[in-house]
Design a protein around this motif. Sequence first.
Motif, PDB file in Angstrom:
ATOM      1  N   ASP A   1       0.842  -1.200   0.000  1.00 47.24           N
ATOM      2  CA  ASP A   1       0.000   0.000   0.000  1.00 47.24           C
ATOM      3  C   ASP A   1       0.874   1.245   0.000  1.00 47.24           C
ATOM      4  N   ALA A   2       0.398   2.264  -0.681  1.00 51.38           N
ATOM      5  CA  ALA A   2       1.093   3.552  -0.677  1.00 51.38           C
ATOM      6  C   ALA A   2       0.055   4.656  -0.843  1.00 51.38           C
ATOM      7  N   LEU A   3       0.298   5.776  -0.209  1.00 47.45           N
ATOM      8  CA  LEU A   3      -0.624   6.906  -0.282  1.00 47.45           C
ATOM      9  C   LEU A   3       0.164   8.180  -0.537  1.00 47.45           C
ATOM     10  N   LEU A   4      -0.222   8.907  -1.570  1.00 48.07           N
ATOM     11  CA  LEU A   4       0.349  10.224  -1.846  1.00 48.07           C
ATOM     12  C   LEU A   4      -0.717  11.277  -1.575  1.00 48.07           C
ATOM     13  N   VAL A   5      -0.363  12.304  -0.836  1.00 50.67           N
ATOM     14  CA  VAL A   5      -1.264  13.431  -0.585  1.00 50.67           C
ATOM     15  C   VAL A   5      -0.632  14.654  -1.232  1.00 50.67           C
ATOM     16  N   MET A   6      -1.305  15.205  -2.236  1.00 50.95           N
ATOM     17  CA  MET A   6      -0.741  16.326  -2.993  1.00 50.95           C
ATOM     18  C   MET A   6      -1.792  17.417  -3.144  1.00 50.95           C
ATOM     19  N   ALA A   7      -1.353  18.642  -3.050  1.00 48.10           N
ATOM     20  CA  ALA A   7      -2.258  19.789  -3.129  1.00 48.10           C
ATOM     21  C   ALA A   7      -2.770  19.977  -4.554  1.00 48.10           C
ATOM     22  N   THR A   8      -3.835  20.747  -4.672  1.00 51.00           N
ATOM     23  CA  THR A   8      -4.370  21.085  -5.989  1.00 51.00           C
ATOM     24  C   THR A   8      -3.301  21.787  -6.823  1.00 51.00           C
ATOM     25  N   GLY A   9      -3.152  21.321  -8.053  1.00 47.98           N
ATOM     26  CA  GLY A   9      -2.169  21.926  -8.948  1.00 47.98           C
ATOM     27  C   GLY A   9      -0.774  21.354  -8.819  1.00 47.98           C
ATOM     28  N   ALA A  10      -0.594  20.372  -7.916  1.00 45.24           N
ATOM     29  CA  ALA A  10       0.748  19.804  -7.714  1.00 45.24           C
ATOM     30  C   ALA A  10       1.087  18.738  -8.750  1.00 45.24           C
ATOM     31  N   GLY A  11       0.125  18.369  -9.578  1.00 47.48           N
ATOM     32  CA  GLY A  11       0.408  17.407 -10.643  1.00 47.48           C
ATOM     33  C   GLY A  11       0.162  15.961 -10.251  1.00 47.48           C
ATOM     34  N   LYS A  12      -0.954  15.732  -9.570  1.00 44.59           N
ATOM     35  CA  LYS A  12      -1.265  14.369  -9.127  1.00 44.59           C
ATOM     36  C   LYS A  12      -1.440  13.422 -10.312  1.00 44.59           C
ATOM     37  N   THR A  13      -2.175  13.880 -11.316  1.00 46.21           N
ATOM     38  CA  THR A  13      -2.478  13.002 -12.446  1.00 46.21           C
ATOM     39  C   THR A  13      -1.202  12.564 -13.154  1.00 46.21           C
ATOM     40  N   ARG A  14      -0.333  13.508 -13.458  1.00 48.47           N
ATOM     41  CA  ARG A  14       0.909  13.157 -14.151  1.00 48.47           C
ATOM     42  C   ARG A  14       1.819  12.294 -13.274  1.00 48.47           C
ATOM     43  N   THR A  15       1.805  12.544 -11.981  1.00 46.13           N
ATOM     44  CA  THR A  15       2.615  11.720 -11.078  1.00 46.13           C
ATOM     45  C   THR A  15       2.161  10.263 -11.129  1.00 46.13           C
ATOM     46  N   VAL A  16       0.852  10.069 -11.084  1.00 47.63           N
ATOM     47  CA  VAL A  16       0.317   8.708 -11.115  1.00 47.63           C
ATOM     48  C   VAL A  16       0.594   8.049 -12.463  1.00 47.63           C
ATOM     49  N   ILE A  17       0.457   8.796 -13.542  1.00 51.73           N
ATOM     50  CA  ILE A  17       0.718   8.227 -14.868  1.00 51.73           C
ATOM     51  C   ILE A  17       2.189   7.814 -14.984  1.00 51.73           C
ATOM     52  N   ALA A  18       3.092   8.640 -14.476  1.00 53.53           N
ATOM     53  CA  ALA A  18       4.514   8.288 -14.513  1.00 53.53           C
ATOM     54  C   ALA A  18       4.799   7.068 -13.642  1.00 53.53           C
ATOM     55  N   LEU A  19       4.105   6.957 -12.518  1.00 53.59           N
ATOM     56  CA  LEU A  19       4.273   5.790 -11.646  1.00 53.59           C
ATOM     57  C   LEU A  19       3.804   4.521 -12.356  1.00 53.59           C
ATOM     58  N   VAL A  20       2.637   4.590 -12.990  1.00 52.01           N
ATOM     59  CA  VAL A  20       2.119   3.432 -13.717  1.00 52.01           C
ATOM     60  C   VAL A  20       3.065   3.049 -14.852  1.00 52.01           C
ATOM     61  N   ASP A  21       3.583   4.044 -15.548  1.00 60.29           N
ATOM     62  CA  ASP A  21       4.544   3.789 -16.625  1.00 60.29           C
ATOM     63  C   ASP A  21       5.759   3.031 -16.096  1.00 60.29           C
ATOM     64  N   GLN A  22       6.256   3.442 -14.943  1.00 62.06           N
ATOM     65  CA  GLN A  22       7.416   2.776 -14.344  1.00 62.06           C
ATOM     66  C   GLN A  22       7.080   1.337 -13.936  1.00 62.06           C
ATOM     67  N   LEU A  23       5.913   1.151 -13.324  1.00 65.38           N
ATOM     68  CA  LEU A  23       5.511  -0.186 -12.875  1.00 65.38           C
ATOM     69  C   LEU A  23       5.327  -1.140 -14.056  1.00 65.38           C
ATOM     70  N   MET A  24       4.791  -0.634 -15.151  1.00 64.81           N
ATOM     71  CA  MET A  24       4.602  -1.486 -16.327  1.00 64.81           C
ATOM     72  C   MET A  24       5.939  -1.873 -16.952  1.00 64.81           C
ATOM     73  N   LYS A  25       6.828  -0.918 -17.076  1.00 63.19           N
ATOM     74  CA  LYS A  25       8.129  -1.202 -17.693  1.00 63.19           C
ATOM     75  C   LYS A  25       8.961  -2.159 -16.846  1.00 63.19           C
ATOM     76  N   ALA A  26       8.762  -2.122 -15.528  1.00 63.44           N
ATOM     77  CA  ALA A  26       9.504  -3.019 -14.637  1.00 63.44           C
ATOM     78  C   ALA A  26       8.776  -4.349 -14.435  1.00 63.44           C
ATOM     79  N   ASN A  27       7.667  -4.546 -15.163  1.00 61.88           N
ATOM     80  CA  ASN A  27       6.887  -5.793 -15.124  1.00 61.88           C
ATOM     81  C   ASN A  27       6.271  -6.056 -13.747  1.00 61.88           C
ATOM     82  N   TRP A  28       5.818  -4.998 -13.111  1.00 66.59           N
ATOM     83  CA  TRP A  28       5.096  -5.153 -11.853  1.00 66.59           C
ATOM     84  C   TRP A  28       3.593  -5.253 -12.079  1.00 66.59           C
ATOM     85  N   VAL A  29       3.094  -4.566 -13.087  1.00 67.75           N
ATOM     86  CA  VAL A  29       1.653  -4.555 -13.344  1.00 67.75           C
ATOM     87  C   VAL A  29       1.400  -4.734 -14.828  1.00 67.75           C
TER      88      VAL A  29
END
Length: 423
Positions: free
Chosen positions: A376-404
């Motif tokens: 489990d992991a939880l990120l708390v980010m303010a409005t405008g901090a780029g939550k969507t792009r952060t999550v997309i980059a995280l998913v990209d990393q997890l896919m390339k490393a064959n985690w998901v």
Amino acid sequence: MSNFDFVKTSLPAVHADCVRAESYLSSDPAAACFYSRRAVEQLVGHLYDVMGLRAPYQNDLAARINDAAFKAKVGTGIAQKLNLIRRVGNTAAHEGRPIQPQTALQLLRELFHVVVFAAYRYSADPQSVPTSKQFDPAVPAKLAPLSRHELAQLATKFKAQDEAHAKELAERDDLAAAKDAEIAALKAQIAVAQAANTKPDDHDYSEADTRRLIIDVLLAEAGWLLGDERDREYPVTGMPNNLGKGFVDYVLWGADGLPLAIVEAKRTTKSPQVGQQQGKLYADCLEAEFGRRPVIFYSNGYQHWIWDDAAFTGSGYAPRDIQGFYTRDELELMIQRRLTRLPLAGAQVDGSIVERYYQTRAIKAIGAAFDKRERDALLVMATGAGKTRTVIALVDQLMKANWVKRVLFLADRTALVNQAVNA
């Protein structure tokens, strides 16, 4: 004569479907399962009325059975029996898979158990309940198998009864006050009858049979039909006992003929964790025999756990509870990832997706946690901090490393989902 004759006076609303289910046992096992489920739907509705429970937000049968307040009243064992009848009944009605006669017979036994329970505790006639008896398969066996013509006639008759019942229910709903008065009167009758009831509940609810059938049903839902002799009670050698032998409750095999997983089944009265060490020993034996370590499931029929102690090149994931069993494809992917999953510590974060230093730092922090086997992991980010792009980059990393392989993206507004799609 029927096993459910006592239901006519104790739970009259349920009686018709119980008898229908029993009447179809020898001629149409799927119909027997379907009507068993219908009986349970009527029964649960009755219990909600007399217990004074509020219907859950999603007011379907599954939600009602699994509602915490309802389960607290009836107990885990009865709730699991109800769920089992619901699941197999759904399979019979919607999935088109053949239902084995033995499955239908076991389901009728389970229906008998739950009806005995409800009639003894939540009816105005507990004295009539045959608590000392079990479902007698000889009773429906005496019925001659129905011909196609007789089945068609019976279906027409039941359809007419169903339509009449639906009309009656609709009229009752239009007269809610009358229905409330009827329920109140029934509650009063039940209270008087239960207060006067001195008969003990000595019914054997056959938990061991339920456990096996629940596990079989859940495995079937995951595509494991268990049609081969080696799927159950598979003999192994190398066990730490006097004979050095043992029998694995279930082995789930891969397309390559090697074991993908084992299932260790324990009694419902015991915690499933009791089976953890036993499952490990069986996995040791199968690994020695086949050269591949299977994933370990252990279950008491009510709770199910998975343990991949060979993940991360042998250091393993901790056991965790799950809702059901994995499919063959899912297990093969789990085993393949033991060797192909890359550490996230050295994985690159795509700078074209995120450019801010704190976004990269957040992604690396999550990667470090996942590398340590945290789930489990939880990120708390303010409005405008780029939550969507952060999550997309995280998913990209997890896919390339064959985690998901696939990721479920949830948001509380459609605009946020569209924002993620267009990011």
